[in-house]
Design a protein around this motif. Structure first.
Motif, mmCIF file in Angstrom:
data_model
loop_
_atom_site.group_PDB
_atom_site.id
_atom_site.type_symbol
_atom_site.label_atom_id
_atom_site.label_comp_id
_atom_site.label_asym_id
_atom_site.label_seq_id
_atom_site.Cartn_x
_atom_site.Cartn_y
_atom_site.Cartn_z
ATOM 1 N N SER A 17 0.823 -1.198 0.000
ATOM 2 C CA SER A 17 0.000 0.000 0.000
ATOM 3 C C SER A 17 0.864 1.258 0.000
ATOM 4 O O SER A 17 2.005 1.242 0.460
ATOM 5 N N ARG A 19 0.140 5.828 0.186
ATOM 6 C CA ARG A 19 -0.827 6.919 0.313
ATOM 7 C C ARG A 19 -0.239 8.156 -0.346
ATOM 8 O O ARG A 19 0.831 8.620 0.041
ATOM 9 N N SER A 21 -0.712 12.206 -1.452
ATOM 10 C CA SER A 21 -1.404 13.430 -1.077
ATOM 11 C C SER A 21 -1.122 14.511 -2.094
ATOM 12 O O SER A 21 -0.053 14.536 -2.706
ATOM 13 N N ASN A 80 -6.296 13.153 -1.025
ATOM 14 C CA ASN A 80 -5.495 11.967 -0.739
ATOM 15 C C ASN A 80 -5.945 10.804 -1.615
ATOM 16 O O ASN A 80 -7.125 10.710 -1.982
ATOM 17 N N GLN A 82 -5.476 6.721 -1.330
ATOM 18 C CA GLN A 82 -4.971 5.513 -0.674
ATOM 19 C C GLN A 82 -4.933 4.397 -1.701
ATOM 20 O O GLN A 82 -5.959 4.063 -2.294
#
Length: 123
Positions: A17, A19, A21, A80, A82
């Motif tokens: 994973s 993330r 931004s 964001n 994810q």
């Protein structure tokens, strides 16, 4: 003039994973749709995910649905993304984009773009 700056990319193994931004500045973002696009080497830029001004509506490409989640935070000037269950085919430069008004998946309808951030997924 709108400035968009992406952060959070990197190298991850398949199944992992990340993330991302996108920080927006330079003007008020009332009624601005925000979106993420990506561009892999030798391919055209493609839509990934989008979110409405108030965050009540989200949109996803079929290829990422169920794995990626887009959200807004702060005073709605941060977006964001994810990225879960990443696959090698998700490898690309990811760009944040903004446009005034209604949502669109079309690259050419967005008038503000970030420089992009690399996401690399190893197998």
């Amino acid at each position: 003039q709108v400035q968009l700056v992406e952060s959070g990319g990197g190298l991850v193994q398949a199944g992992g994973s990340l993330r991302l931004s996108c920080a927006a500045s330079g003007r008020t973002f009332s009624n601005y749709v925000m979106a993420w696009f990506r561009q892999a080497p030798g391919k055209e830029r493609e839509f990934v995910a989008g979110i409405s001004w108030r965050g009540g509506s989200t949109y996803y490409a079929d290829s990422v649905k169920g794995r990626f989640t887009i959200s807004r935070s702060g005073d709605r000037d941060t977006v964001n993304l994810q990225l879960n269950s990443l696959k090698p085919e998700d490898t690309a430069v990811y760009h944040c984009a903004a446009r005034y008004g209604s949502f669109s998946e079309v690259v050419g309808t967005y008038d503000s773009w970030g420089r992009g951030i690399q996401v690399t997924v190893s197998s």
